[in-house]
Design a protein around this motif. Structure first.
Motif, PDB file in Angstrom:
ATOM      1  N   VAL A 155       7.604 -20.934  39.620  1.00 48.44           N
ATOM      2  CA  VAL A 155       7.043 -21.581  38.429  1.00 48.44           C
ATOM      3  C   VAL A 155       5.562 -21.882  38.639  1.00 48.44           C
ATOM      4  O   VAL A 155       4.733 -21.651  37.759  1.00 48.44           O
ATOM      5  CB  VAL A 155       7.821 -22.875  38.098  1.00 48.44           C
ATOM      6  CG1 VAL A 155       7.070 -23.700  37.069  1.00 48.44           C
ATOM      7  CG2 VAL A 155       9.200 -22.535  37.569  1.00 48.44           C
ATOM      8  N   ARG A 156       5.216 -22.405  39.828  1.00 51.66           N
ATOM      9  CA  ARG A 156       3.802 -22.708  40.099  1.00 51.66           C
ATOM     10  C   ARG A 156       2.948 -21.451  40.051  1.00 51.66           C
ATOM     11  O   ARG A 156       1.843 -21.448  39.498  1.00 51.66           O
ATOM     12  CB  ARG A 156       3.659 -23.358  41.479  1.00 51.66           C
ATOM     13  CG  ARG A 156       3.929 -24.846  41.500  1.00 51.66           C
ATOM     14  CD  ARG A 156       3.084 -25.507  42.575  1.00 51.66           C
ATOM     15  NE  ARG A 156       1.681 -25.533  42.224  1.00 51.66           N
ATOM     16  CZ  ARG A 156       0.685 -25.482  43.109  1.00 51.66           C
ATOM     17  NH1 ARG A 156       0.939 -25.375  44.395  1.00 51.66           N
ATOM     18  NH2 ARG A 156      -0.560 -25.524  42.702  1.00 51.66           N
ATOM     19  N   ILE A 157       3.438 -20.360  40.628  1.00 51.55           N
ATOM     20  CA  ILE A 157       2.668 -19.117  40.634  1.00 51.55           C
ATOM     21  C   ILE A 157       2.560 -18.545  39.222  1.00 51.55           C
ATOM     22  O   ILE A 157       1.499 -18.075  38.801  1.00 51.55           O
ATOM     23  CB  ILE A 157       3.314 -18.105  41.591  1.00 51.55           C
ATOM     24  CG1 ILE A 157       3.216 -18.621  43.029  1.00 51.55           C
ATOM     25  CG2 ILE A 157       2.656 -16.746  41.476  1.00 51.55           C
ATOM     26  CD1 ILE A 157       4.023 -17.827  44.028  1.00 51.55           C
ATOM     27  N   ALA A 158       3.660 -18.586  38.471  1.00 49.34           N
ATOM     28  CA  ALA A 158       3.634 -18.077  37.101  1.00 49.34           C
ATOM     29  C   ALA A 158       2.706 -18.888  36.209  1.00 49.34           C
ATOM     30  O   ALA A 158       2.151 -18.372  35.242  1.00 49.34           O
ATOM     31  CB  ALA A 158       5.054 -18.082  36.517  1.00 49.34           C
ATOM     32  N   ASN A 159       2.511 -20.153  36.529  1.00 45.27           N
ATOM     33  CA  ASN A 159       1.608 -21.006  35.754  1.00 45.27           C
ATOM     34  C   ASN A 159       0.147 -20.818  36.133  1.00 45.27           C
ATOM     35  O   ASN A 159      -0.724 -21.420  35.514  1.00 45.27           O
ATOM     36  CB  ASN A 159       1.963 -22.486  35.972  1.00 45.27           C
ATOM     37  CG  ASN A 159       3.157 -22.907  35.142  1.00 45.27           C
ATOM     38  OD1 ASN A 159       3.438 -22.304  34.126  1.00 45.27           O
ATOM     39  ND2 ASN A 159       3.861 -23.922  35.591  1.00 45.27           N
ATOM     40  N   SER A 160      -0.130 -20.045  37.168  1.00 45.85           N
ATOM     41  CA  SER A 160      -1.490 -19.930  37.676  1.00 45.85           C
ATOM     42  C   SER A 160      -2.372 -19.158  36.692  1.00 45.85           C
ATOM     43  O   SER A 160      -1.885 -18.346  35.901  1.00 45.85           O
ATOM     44  CB  SER A 160      -1.488 -19.217  39.026  1.00 45.85           C
ATOM     45  OG  SER A 160      -1.116 -17.852  38.863  1.00 45.85           O
ATOM     46  N   PRO A 161      -3.683 -19.393  36.742  1.00 46.72           N
ATOM     47  CA  PRO A 161      -4.596 -18.656  35.859  1.00 46.72           C
ATOM     48  C   PRO A 161      -4.554 -17.149  36.062  1.00 46.72           C
ATOM     49  O   PRO A 161      -4.875 -16.401  35.149  1.00 46.72           O
ATOM     50  CB  PRO A 161      -5.976 -19.224  36.235  1.00 46.72           C
ATOM     51  CG  PRO A 161      -5.702 -20.578  36.784  1.00 46.72           C
ATOM     52  CD  PRO A 161      -4.389 -20.454  37.489  1.00 46.72           C
ATOM     53  N   MET A 162      -4.171 -16.680  37.256  1.00 45.21           N
ATOM     54  CA  MET A 162      -4.141 -15.239  37.499  1.00 45.21           C
ATOM     55  C   MET A 162      -3.249 -14.520  36.494  1.00 45.21           C
ATOM     56  O   MET A 162      -3.563 -13.414  36.039  1.00 45.21           O
ATOM     57  CB  MET A 162      -3.653 -14.939  38.917  1.00 45.21           C
ATOM     58  CG  MET A 162      -3.377 -13.457  39.155  1.00 45.21           C
ATOM     59  SD  MET A 162      -2.911 -13.078  40.850  1.00 45.21           S
ATOM     60  CE  MET A 162      -4.503 -13.038  41.628  1.00 45.21           C
ATOM     61  N   TYR A 163      -2.145 -15.129  36.144  1.00 49.53           N
ATOM     62  CA  TYR A 163      -1.188 -14.471  35.257  1.00 49.53           C
ATOM     63  C   TYR A 163      -1.379 -14.872  33.805  1.00 49.53           C
ATOM     64  O   TYR A 163      -0.483 -14.703  32.983  1.00 49.53           O
ATOM     65  CB  TYR A 163       0.233 -14.736  35.736  1.00 49.53           C
ATOM     66  CG  TYR A 163       0.470 -14.120  37.085  1.00 49.53           C
ATOM     67  CD1 TYR A 163       0.520 -12.739  37.231  1.00 49.53           C
ATOM     68  CD2 TYR A 163       0.571 -14.904  38.214  1.00 49.53           C
ATOM     69  CE1 TYR A 163       0.697 -12.155  38.466  1.00 49.53           C
ATOM     70  CE2 TYR A 163       0.744 -14.329  39.465  1.00 49.53           C
ATOM     71  CZ  TYR A 163       0.804 -12.960  39.576  1.00 49.53           C
ATOM     72  OH  TYR A 163       0.965 -12.389  40.806  1.00 49.53           O
TER      73      TYR A 163
ATOM     74  N   ARG B 234     -13.239  -7.990  41.520  1.00 47.87           N
ATOM     75  CA  ARG B 234     -11.812  -7.856  41.362  1.00 47.87           C
ATOM     76  C   ARG B 234     -11.340  -8.701  40.200  1.00 47.87           C
ATOM     77  O   ARG B 234     -11.357  -9.922  40.273  1.00 47.87           O
ATOM     78  CB  ARG B 234     -11.105  -8.300  42.626  1.00 47.87           C
ATOM     79  CG  ARG B 234      -9.680  -7.814  42.697  1.00 47.87           C
ATOM     80  CD  ARG B 234      -9.221  -7.996  44.124  1.00 47.87           C
ATOM     81  NE  ARG B 234      -7.971  -8.612  44.254  1.00 47.87           N
ATOM     82  CZ  ARG B 234      -7.637  -9.816  43.804  1.00 47.87           C
ATOM     83  NH1 ARG B 234      -8.446 -10.540  43.179  1.00 47.87           N
ATOM     84  NH2 ARG B 234      -6.470 -10.289  43.987  1.00 47.87           N
ATOM     85  N   PRO B 235     -10.981  -8.108  39.052  1.00 51.03           N
ATOM     86  CA  PRO B 235     -10.618  -8.911  37.888  1.00 51.03           C
ATOM     87  C   PRO B 235      -9.272  -9.587  38.060  1.00 51.03           C
ATOM     88  O   PRO B 235      -8.414  -9.114  38.800  1.00 51.03           O
ATOM     89  CB  PRO B 235     -10.551  -7.858  36.770  1.00 51.03           C
ATOM     90  CG  PRO B 235     -10.211  -6.593  37.472  1.00 51.03           C
ATOM     91  CD  PRO B 235     -10.874  -6.664  38.826  1.00 51.03           C
ATOM     92  N   ALA B 236      -9.127 -10.708  37.374  1.00 47.83           N
ATOM     93  CA  ALA B 236      -7.838 -11.391  37.381  1.00 47.83           C
ATOM     94  C   ALA B 236      -6.822 -10.587  36.594  1.00 47.83           C
ATOM     95  O   ALA B 236      -7.153  -9.885  35.656  1.00 47.83           O
ATOM     96  CB  ALA B 236      -7.989 -12.782  36.768  1.00 47.83           C
ATOM     97  N   LEU B 237      -5.563 -10.679  36.997  1.00 48.71           N
ATOM     98  CA  LEU B 237      -4.511  -9.956  36.308  1.00 48.71           C
ATOM     99  C   LEU B 237      -4.063 -10.723  35.080  1.00 48.71           C
ATOM    100  O   LEU B 237      -3.934 -11.935  35.105  1.00 48.71           O
ATOM    101  CB  LEU B 237      -3.316  -9.764  37.244  1.00 48.71           C
ATOM    102  CG  LEU B 237      -3.597  -8.966  38.526  1.00 48.71           C
ATOM    103  CD1 LEU B 237      -2.355  -8.979  39.397  1.00 48.71           C
ATOM    104  CD2 LEU B 237      -3.992  -7.552  38.189  1.00 48.71           C
TER     105      LEU B 237
END
Length: 565
Positions: free
Chosen positions: A496-504, A560-563
């Motif tokens: 959940v923390r990773i999915a909430n990150s700005p990268m995604y 390197r662009p964000a995903l």
């Protein structure tokens, strides 16, 4: 005048009609909303059923001209695991880690199908470095080892992870370690991405001079890819004070301009507080035993594998808490003291290990029981087990014997110390199981807080934060329908923390969607006003570009662009 008044009245009526129609549409939209399992995730707080179905119809993969879609969370998890199996069939350790995590978070794919695409991207590391490490032994022979650094994910912040020197280190195991480190760092709540590294170099039976020469060569290859706020380090299996001191000295020589604070941040709490992982594991176990069994660690017989810094620091803290650590192990066998090892015994083991000695030598000198054959899990009874050695050390047979012997809990202090079959048996036999990514995050907490703090302050931080992490993960497991499962709670919370990150794209995408909805409202109001004759039919405001800059995360590598999804 009458004509103008009539026009105005018609415009007002029309605008009211538009407003009423808009309210009706909003009510209809609200009636079809379905609450997401995740609050504020990449889906937003709410999503319509129509949008969920849209994502389910999208192909998660395309193979041989065929679109592979899913209709349930379980199907999504199977597709993701099949993809890992197809691309990297020989990386068994990594495959098992992905399979475990995907099963635990599959309920999210059910309610929020878009998260399957987040998981798909997370399966591929951002960077995997493999390099040659040449060095010379004491006899003047040229030796070659293979070095690794996997910078797995910077979704939450700069990379951070340990170094491991072990002859079994390979591409598959380093990828698994990077995956586990990424989830572990997410669990701590700090803005840290995940990385891992090391070499197939075996420090056992090497002289101090050989270890220093190897570490110098290793850091020469690694130094361009690590640094404060870029990729920071901590210790792991086979990397102790001598290895870290040699690596730090070499890094200082290569980077004369590095400030003292940058060096401290790069090497974390490795030197000033190497016991952080072990002490944190005991603080976690203490809270878990209290929550699950309403008991303490006092007088509990504890089985420990390994005899390195991690195992010894766990034993020291257990003695302080009134528990009874009765075993240690190494490559020669295991040593056993039914009365429990004292602080003096543990210090003696540390002294022998510092001189490249073995537990067999210690047992002979101290007149302790020693066994070369078998494993301590099958031959010694205990209330709590702490696997502290290497992945897969506790198998299904060991788990069955532990349960038969009345073991209450297994706190996995190494990375994936229990095999998948062992985990299943522990769950079936109702033995409390906590994974290494949860138990062994004390070093990450200490490393992130190390600058300007004393050992006492770092220890106090661990004592406060480890029980908080336990409660947070247990609450997450209950929330997602896996009550009492610390493994599922850890995987769910980290994902959940990773999915909430700005990268995604969660925060950025939600803001863009809100702006788009506002622009559509403005355009509808403009068209209504034009129809009513209140405004000239000038062009409607142009929609803002949906192409944003880089997401706001800590120090992405240049160009390197964000995903985004």
């Amino acid at each position: 005048v009458l004509k103008k008044a009539h026009s105005i009245n018609s415009g007002v009526a029309l605008s009211r009609g538009v407003s009423i129609g808009q309210e009706e549409r909003e009510q209809k939209k609200k009636s079809t909303l379905k609450h997401s399992l995740i609050t504020g995730d990449v889906h937003g707080s709410y999503r319509t059923l129509q949008q969920v179905e849209t994502w389910r119809k999208r192909p998660l993969f395309r193979r041989a001209g065929k679109n592979l879609t899913f209709t349930s969370g379980q199907e999504a998890a199977e597709l993701l695991v099949d993809e890992v199996r197809r691309r990297d069939p020989y990386q068994i350790d990594f495959l098992q880690a992905v399979q475990e995590t995907s099963q635990d978070v599959s309920s999210m794919f059910e309610e929020a199908p878009k998260l399957a695409w987040v998981f798909k991207q997370l399966m591929e590391p951002e960077r995997l470095l493999t390099f040659r490490v040449p060095w010379t032994d004491d006899n003047g022979n040229a030796r070659i080892n293979r070095g690794y650094r996997i910078q797995y994910s910077s979704a939450l912040g700069h990379y951070h992870g340990g170094l491991r020197f072990h002859p079994q280190l390979s591409h598959g195991s380093i990828r698994m370690l990077g995956w586990e480190q990424t989830l572990k760092n997410a669990i701590t709540g700090f803005p840290l991405g995940g990385s891992r590294g090391g070499s197939d170099f075996d420090p056992m039976y090497k002289s101090d001079a050989e270890i220093r020469r190897f570490c110098q060569s290793f850091m020469h290859e690694l130094s361009d890819f690590v640094g404060a706020e870029v990729d920071t380090l901590e210790t792991d299996l086979g990397v102790g004070k001598l290895e870290m001191a040699s690596l730090e000295d070499t890094f200082r020589e290569l980077d004369d301009g590095a400030a003292a604070e940058e060096i401290d941040e790069l090497f974390g709490a490795c030197e000033i507080f190497p016991e952080a992982s072990g002490f944190g594991a005991v603080y976690f176990a203490e809270r878990a035993m209290q929550a699950a069994f309403q008991t303490t660690l006092k007088d509990k017989v504890c089985l420990l594998s390994g005899s390195g810094t991690l195992a010894r620091s766990i034993a020291l803290k257990l003695v302080e808490k009134g528990a009874v650590p009765v075993t240690f192990s190494d490559e020669t066998g295991y040593v056993y003291d039914e009365k429990g090892f004292t602080k003096g015994d543990i210090d003696n083991i540390a002294h022998i290990k510092a001189g490249s000695g073995t537990l067999k030598e210690y047992a002979k000198a101290s007149h302790k029981k020693f066994a070369e054959a078998g494993t301590l899990w099958e031959q010694v009874r205990g209330d709590i087990a702490f696997p502290c050695n290497i992945q897969g050390e506790l198998n299904a047979d060991d788990a069955t014997l532990l349960a038969d012997n009345g073991c209450m809990a297994v706190f996995e202090s190494s990375d994936r110390g229990c095999t998948p079959n062992a985990q299943e048996i522990l769950e079936e036999r109702q033995v409390l199981y906590a994974p290494g990514k949860l138990v062994n995050c004390g070093s990450v907490i200490a490393s992130h807080q190390v600058v300007g703090r004393s050992v006492e302050e770092l220890n106090a931080i661990l004592e406060e934060r480890m029980p908080q992490i336990h409660d947070r993960v247990l609450e997450t497991a209950d929330k997602y329908g896996r009550p009492g499962s610390l493994r599922a709670g850890a995987n769910l919370y980290a994902f959940v923390r990773i999915a909430n990150s700005p990268m995604y794209g969660s925060e950025q995408q939600q803001q863009q969607e809100q702006e788009q909805e506002q622009e559509q409202e403005e355009q509808r109001a403009h068209r209504g006003a034009v129809r009513a004759g209140l405004q000239s039919p000038s062009p409607a405001p142009l929609a803002r570009s949906r192409i944003g800059g880089k997401a706001g995360r800590a120090r992405l590598p240049a160009n390197r662009p964000a995903l985004t999804l």
